[in-house]
Enzyme design. Sequence first.
Site, PDB file in Angstrom:
ATOM      1  N   GLY A   1       0.856  -1.183   0.000  1.00  0.00           N
ATOM      2  CA  GLY A   1       0.000   0.000   0.000  1.00  0.00           C
ATOM      3  C   GLY A   1       0.894   1.235   0.000  1.00  0.00           C
ATOM      4  O   GLY A   1       2.115   1.146  -0.223  1.00  0.00           O
TER       5      GLY A   1
ATOM      6  N   ILE B  39       2.168   3.170   2.315  1.00  0.00           N
ATOM      7  CA  ILE B  39       3.321   3.231   3.226  1.00  0.00           C
ATOM      8  C   ILE B  39       4.387   2.220   2.793  1.00  0.00           C
ATOM      9  O   ILE B  39       5.581   2.535   2.753  1.00  0.00           O
ATOM     10  CB  ILE B  39       2.876   3.006   4.682  1.00  0.00           C
ATOM     11  CG1 ILE B  39       1.910   4.115   5.118  1.00  0.00           C
ATOM     12  CG2 ILE B  39       4.099   2.981   5.616  1.00  0.00           C
ATOM     13  CD1 ILE B  39       1.250   3.909   6.475  1.00  0.00           C
TER      14      ILE B  39
ATOM     15  N   THR C 128       5.773  -1.642  11.747  1.00  0.00           N
ATOM     16  CA  THR C 128       5.157  -0.346  12.080  1.00  0.00           C
ATOM     17  C   THR C 128       3.681  -0.351  11.674  1.00  0.00           C
ATOM     18  O   THR C 128       3.078   0.718  11.567  1.00  0.00           O
ATOM     19  CB  THR C 128       5.875   0.811  11.345  1.00  0.00           C
ATOM     20  OG1 THR C 128       5.914   0.502   9.942  1.00  0.00           O
ATOM     21  CG2 THR C 128       7.274   1.022  11.864  1.00  0.00           C
TER      22      THR C 128
ATOM     23  N   ARG D 285       0.533  -3.111  12.429  1.00  0.00           N
ATOM     24  CA  ARG D 285      -0.307  -3.441  13.575  1.00  0.00           C
ATOM     25  C   ARG D 285       0.316  -4.650  14.275  1.00  0.00           C
ATOM     26  O   ARG D 285       0.793  -5.583  13.623  1.00  0.00           O
ATOM     27  CB  ARG D 285      -1.736  -3.782  13.146  1.00  0.00           C
ATOM     28  CG  ARG D 285      -2.587  -2.576  12.779  1.00  0.00           C
ATOM     29  CD  ARG D 285      -2.896  -1.687  13.977  1.00  0.00           C
ATOM     30  NE  ARG D 285      -3.778  -0.581  13.658  1.00  0.00           N
ATOM     31  CZ  ARG D 285      -3.370   0.636  13.262  1.00  0.00           C
ATOM     32  NH1 ARG D 285      -2.083   0.889  13.140  1.00  0.00           N
ATOM     33  NH2 ARG D 285      -4.247   1.577  13.017  1.00  0.00           N
TER      34      ARG D 285
ATOM     35  N   GLU E 183      -1.812  -2.566  23.452  1.00  0.00           N
ATOM     36  CA  GLU E 183      -1.192  -1.243  23.619  1.00  0.00           C
ATOM     37  C   GLU E 183      -1.967  -0.449  24.662  1.00  0.00           C
ATOM     38  O   GLU E 183      -3.193  -0.450  24.625  1.00  0.00           O
ATOM     39  CB  GLU E 183      -1.187  -0.497  22.286  1.00  0.00           C
ATOM     40  CG  GLU E 183      -0.356  -1.217  21.222  1.00  0.00           C
ATOM     41  CD  GLU E 183      -0.334  -0.491  19.874  1.00  0.00           C
ATOM     42  OE1 GLU E 183      -0.967   0.575  19.754  1.00  0.00           O
ATOM     43  OE2 GLU E 183       0.309  -0.993  18.945  1.00  0.00           O
TER      44      GLU E 183
ATOM     45  N   HIS F  92       4.164   3.086  19.378  1.00  0.00           N
ATOM     46  CA  HIS F  92       3.221   3.424  18.289  1.00  0.00           C
ATOM     47  C   HIS F  92       3.360   4.899  17.876  1.00  0.00           C
ATOM     48  O   HIS F  92       2.409   5.673  17.977  1.00  0.00           O
ATOM     49  CB  HIS F  92       1.773   3.100  18.687  1.00  0.00           C
ATOM     50  CG  HIS F  92       0.887   2.846  17.499  1.00  0.00           C
ATOM     51  ND1 HIS F  92      -0.132   1.935  17.498  1.00  0.00           N
ATOM     52  CD2 HIS F  92       0.880   3.392  16.258  1.00  0.00           C
ATOM     53  CE1 HIS F  92      -0.745   1.924  16.318  1.00  0.00           C
ATOM     54  NE2 HIS F  92      -0.136   2.817  15.537  1.00  0.00           N
TER      55      HIS F  92
END
Length: 323
Positions: A158, A160, A234, A236, A265, A284
């Site tokens: 995608g 990123i 980076t 999930r 988290e 995160h």
Amino acid sequence: MGARPRVFATRRLPGAALERLAGAVDLAVWPRPEAPSPGALADGCRAAEGLLCLLSDRIDADLLAAAPRLRAISSCSVGLDHVDLAAATARGIPVGFTPGVLTETTAELALGLLFAAARRIVEADREVRAGAWTEAWDPTGLLGRDLHGATLGVIGLGAIGRAVATRAGALGMRILGWSRSRRAVPGVESVELDALLERSDFLSVHVALTPETRGLLGPRALGRVRRGAILVNTARGEIVDEAALADALRSGWLAGAALDVFACEPLPAGSPLLGVPNLILTPHIGSATVATRARMADLAVDNLLAGLAGRPMPHCANPAEGS
Ligand code: DGY
């Protein structure tokens, strides 16, 4: 002039976006720095027509049932795994998100973690602070790994993932890529996931969390990874099986890893990951720059105002409802 729509925002946001929102709606903002509990979230949403939320707020069917007047949801995040999109769509509620504005910033963190893990930067800093720098220049100390000339496997192509591939290519890395849609990307050799795992010296994870990608990098996949590889996540936390990763690091099968995201988290104080060697942990912060967080907040407010006005949201995840 009709009554202004009631909006609940689950956190204060950086920049001026919430002031702009407050100028257009009847706004209540959760006042605390930590996320509201599910009960407090439901209370905040009970009379709200609009909800501005974060990735740490679970927006599920129960929450929607507690919010009968809700007609627009906007998440200040690109990931939407915290929102039950099907339930929102069934209610005819458009759901906004913030793609694009955090692409480069998150790619930069992935690259930063690759550098940090490859060159043992965090470990080196700890050594200096602990007074363990005893040789002026140690020819054998803290030897790391070169990125240039090495192969990077990008899992998920995608926006990123592609931004990471472009930057890593400029560093002189060979890039392999895998995506579920078999996307062709210039400069990236598209391969099957197993081939990517077997051939990569470094791996960077960029798929969205879906039922298909949860646990994608579990014991079997990590067993196929080239011995001595370094993994960065980076995206999930639940994409990588944390127990299997810990085993792979302890046994030395993986030389290192850097995680910015976790299954739970914030990372619980007693998490076994805290004691795992060669593992860098960050909280995160993929999108955490002043400019990017302000852009995310702006886009989230644009989405919400459009949804409340019955206009198409600039970025809507269930477009039949929002455009
Ligand atoms: C997102 O927006 O989904 C990111 O994880 C935030 O950094």
